[in-house]
Write a protein that holds these residues in place. Structure first.
Motif, mmCIF file in Angstrom:
data_model
loop_
_atom_site.group_PDB
_atom_site.id
_atom_site.type_symbol
_atom_site.label_atom_id
_atom_site.label_comp_id
_atom_site.label_asym_id
_atom_site.label_seq_id
_atom_site.Cartn_x
_atom_site.Cartn_y
_atom_site.Cartn_z
ATOM 1 N N ARG A 26 49.852 24.309 37.089
ATOM 2 C CA ARG A 26 50.079 25.692 37.524
ATOM 3 C C ARG A 26 48.885 26.573 37.153
ATOM 4 N NH1 ARG A 26 55.118 24.626 35.324
ATOM 5 N NH2 ARG A 26 54.638 25.835 33.473
ATOM 6 N N VAL B 93 45.713 25.997 39.427
ATOM 7 C CA VAL B 93 45.839 26.666 40.729
ATOM 8 C C VAL B 93 45.647 28.175 40.572
ATOM 9 C CG1 VAL B 93 47.416 27.183 42.635
ATOM 10 C CG2 VAL B 93 47.251 24.841 41.741
ATOM 11 N N ALA B 94 46.279 28.770 39.579
ATOM 12 C CA ALA B 94 46.158 30.216 39.357
ATOM 13 C C ALA B 94 44.719 30.603 39.026
ATOM 14 C CB ALA B 94 47.105 30.663 38.245
ATOM 15 N N TRP C 286 41.929 28.982 39.915
ATOM 16 C CA TRP C 286 41.101 28.894 41.119
ATOM 17 C C TRP C 286 41.386 30.060 42.067
ATOM 18 C CZ3 TRP C 286 36.760 27.889 42.875
ATOM 19 C CH2 TRP C 286 36.512 27.888 44.243
ATOM 20 N N ARG C 287 42.640 30.432 42.228
ATOM 21 C CA ARG C 287 42.973 31.562 43.113
ATOM 22 C C ARG C 287 42.280 32.842 42.637
ATOM 23 N NH1 ARG C 287 49.252 30.014 44.130
ATOM 24 N NH2 ARG C 287 48.844 28.554 45.824
ATOM 25 N N TYR C 288 42.170 33.019 41.341
ATOM 26 C CA TYR C 288 41.470 34.183 40.805
ATOM 27 C C TYR C 288 39.956 34.033 40.977
ATOM 28 C CZ TYR C 288 39.739 37.681 37.554
ATOM 29 O OH TYR C 288 39.060 38.737 37.002
ATOM 30 N N LYS D 53 38.060 32.284 43.047
ATOM 31 C CA LYS D 53 37.463 32.173 44.383
ATOM 32 C C LYS D 53 37.221 33.516 45.067
ATOM 33 C CE LYS D 53 41.649 31.369 47.115
ATOM 34 N NZ LYS D 53 42.295 30.403 48.006
ATOM 35 N N GLN D 54 37.745 34.592 44.508
ATOM 36 C CA GLN D 54 37.512 35.907 45.104
ATOM 37 C C GLN D 54 36.104 36.438 44.817
ATOM 38 O OE1 GLN D 54 39.707 39.267 43.306
ATOM 39 N NE2 GLN D 54 40.157 37.879 41.599
ATOM 40 N N ASP E 58 44.723 17.786 45.883
ATOM 41 C CA ASP E 58 45.376 19.088 46.029
ATOM 42 C C ASP E 58 46.551 19.166 45.053
ATOM 43 O OD1 ASP E 58 48.175 19.072 47.847
ATOM 44 O OD2 ASP E 58 46.950 17.267 47.984
ATOM 45 N N SER F 159 47.306 23.354 47.703
ATOM 46 C CA SER F 159 46.130 24.157 47.359
ATOM 47 C C SER F 159 44.958 23.232 47.024
ATOM 48 C CB SER F 159 46.449 25.038 46.145
ATOM 49 O OG SER F 159 45.289 25.726 45.717
ATOM 50 N N THR G 40 40.492 23.273 45.936
ATOM 51 C CA THR G 40 39.327 24.065 45.537
ATOM 52 C C THR G 40 38.218 23.846 46.559
ATOM 53 O OG1 THR G 40 38.457 22.294 44.152
ATOM 54 C CG2 THR G 40 39.875 23.915 43.083
#
Length: 151
Positions: free
Chosen positions: A37, A40-41, A43-45, A47-48, A76, A80, A82
């Motif tokens: 978890r 994923v969190a 990478w989501r932060y 990649k911006q 994945d 999700s 990267t």
């Protein structure tokens, strides 16, 4: 669920040669589900941001684990993936073999690149990482394990 809350530290460093470098540092959970978890969190932060991204930390997982495979772009997690994140160690080095029974001959030294020690002097597995995503204008020329001091 993980009893310990985990956090991601983000520093923006403006350099004259490269421009903005985004450095992220974390220490992931011992729980595989929580690590997944968190990966994923994170990478989501991450990649911006544009420019050079660096993720470093004690990720508490060996290279074959789902979270490390995810961060390296090899698998994945829940759909999700990267993009262009690289494991800085494996860009220039083979993945070190963990110090499990029957992996090394009695007189053979352990592979370079292991980062975790038990209560003994030998490093036994790799759980510490440096991942990065670099613009094409930046050339990655080497990755070194700088120091190790036995207990």
């Amino acid at each position: 669920r993980d009893a310990h809350q985990r956090i991601l530290l983000h520093a923006e460093i403006d350099t004259p040669q490269v421009g903005m470098v985004h450095v992220f540092v974390t220490h992931l959970s011992l729980s595989e589900a929580a690590r997944n978890r968190s990966a994923v969190a994170i990478w989501r932060y991450m990649k911006q941001f544009d420019g050079l991204l660096v993720l470093a930390g004690d990720l508490n997982a060996e290279p074959h684990s789902p979270a490390m495979q995810y961060l390296a772009g090899l698998a994945d997690i829940d759909g999700s993936t990267t993009e262009l994140l690289k494991d800085a160690w494996t860009v220039f080095h083979e993945e070190p073999r963990p110090a499990a029974p029957d992996v090394y001959d009695e007189l053979e030294g352990h592979d370079h690149g292991l980062t975790f020690s038990t209560l003994e002097d030998d490093l036994v597995k790799r759980i510490d990482y440096l991942f990065y995503r670099a613009p094409s204008s930046i050339e990655h020329t080497s990755t070194l394990l700088v120091a190790f001091t036995p207990r």
